[in-house]
Design a protein around this motif. Structure first.
Motif, PDB file in Angstrom:
ATOM      1  N   UNK A  55       0.798  -1.211   0.157  1.00  0.00           N
ATOM      2  CA  UNK A  55       0.175  -0.130   0.399  1.00  0.00           C
ATOM      3  C   UNK A  55       1.125   0.829   0.173  1.00  0.00           C
ATOM      4  N   UNK A  56       1.652   1.474   0.820  1.00  0.00           N
ATOM      5  CA  UNK A  56       2.986   2.638   0.821  1.00  0.00           C
ATOM      6  C   UNK A  56       3.784   2.821  -0.685  1.00  0.00           C
ATOM      7  N   UNK A  57       3.868   1.564  -1.013  1.00  0.00           N
ATOM      8  CA  UNK A  57       4.633   1.513  -2.285  1.00  0.00           C
ATOM      9  C   UNK A  57       3.582   1.753  -3.534  1.00  0.00           C
ATOM     10  N   UNK A  58       2.444   1.201  -3.185  1.00  0.00           N
ATOM     11  CA  UNK A  58       1.177   2.225  -4.198  1.00  0.00           C
ATOM     12  C   UNK A  58       1.488   3.011  -4.180  1.00  0.00           C
ATOM     13  N   UNK A  59       0.993   4.100  -2.926  1.00  0.00           N
ATOM     14  CA  UNK A  59       0.599   5.175  -2.864  1.00  0.00           C
ATOM     15  C   UNK A  59       1.720   6.091  -3.194  1.00  0.00           C
ATOM     16  N   UNK A  60       3.539   5.776  -3.211  1.00  0.00           N
ATOM     17  CA  UNK A  60       4.614   6.619  -3.585  1.00  0.00           C
ATOM     18  C   UNK A  60       4.423   6.021  -5.377  1.00  0.00           C
ATOM     19  N   UNK A  61       3.695   5.358  -5.864  1.00  0.00           N
ATOM     20  CA  UNK A  61       4.272   4.731  -7.254  1.00  0.00           C
ATOM     21  C   UNK A  61       3.146   6.243  -8.212  1.00  0.00           C
ATOM     22  N   UNK A  62       2.226   5.750  -7.267  1.00  0.00           N
ATOM     23  CA  UNK A  62       1.354   6.983  -8.008  1.00  0.00           C
ATOM     24  C   UNK A  62       1.710   8.697  -7.721  1.00  0.00           C
ATOM     25  N   UNK A  63       2.575   8.894  -6.654  1.00  0.00           N
ATOM     26  CA  UNK A  63       2.918  10.235  -6.148  1.00  0.00           C
ATOM     27  C   UNK A  63       3.709  10.939  -7.769  1.00  0.00           C
ATOM     28  N   UNK A  64       4.534   9.019  -7.460  1.00  0.00           N
ATOM     29  CA  UNK A  64       5.865  10.014  -8.738  1.00  0.00           C
ATOM     30  C   UNK A  64       5.162   9.590  -9.993  1.00  0.00           C
TER      31      UNK A  64
END
Length: 153
Positions: A55-64
């Motif tokens: 979930x944290x990685x997904x949020x970071x990926x969306x932001x990038x």
């Protein structure tokens, strides 16, 4: 110089890039976002529950991906914070498409091998999710100034 009726004809407006160039920029931003998502997941996974790490990685990926598209691919269409919410929603829809492909393959069709899961989730699912994300990003998040979607380019 060409004038654009969208702004009342008050000044020159650069034409939107051809869809091929737009798709290339979208794929580059997405590739960088995928690398960030993967790297963060791999870094967090040994320390956190896998779902929290993902979930944290997904949020970071969306932001990038959002930053890459907002400042790169769609920079001429304006940048607004509310777009991030729409972008996140579009990415959730893409994730749902990937999960649906995996679920249908694994549970409905009974294709349960690791290879089948990889092909359905990361192959077919990723391809379909990318199409959903591209369509959603260009029409819902960074729409052209009031015009309908154009798939010519």
């Amino acid at each position: 110089m060409a004038r654009d009726v969208r702004d009342g004809g008050g000044g020159p407006v650069r034409p939107d890039p051809p869809v091929r160039r737009e798709a290339a920029g979208f794929l580059i931003a997405g590739g960088i976002a995928y690398a960030a998502d993967l790297a963060l997941f791999l870094a967090l996974r040994p320390h956190l529950d896998p779902l929290i790490a993902k979930a944290l990685a997904f949020l970071a990926g969306c932001t990038v991906a959002y930053v890459g598209n907002a400042l790169g691919t769609y920079r001429r269409r304006g940048l607004h914070l509310r777009q991030y919410g729409a972008f996140f929603g579009v990415n959730l829809a893409g994730a749902a498409v990937q999960l649906a492909c995996l679920g249908v393959s694994h549970y409905a069709l009974g294709l349960t091998s690791p290879l089948a899961d990889t092909v359905s989730g990361l192959g077919v699912g990723m391809a379909l999710a990318t199409c959903v994300r591209f369509w959603g990003t260009r029409t819902l998040v960074f729409p052209t100034g009031g015009r309908g979607t154009s798939w010519t380019g």
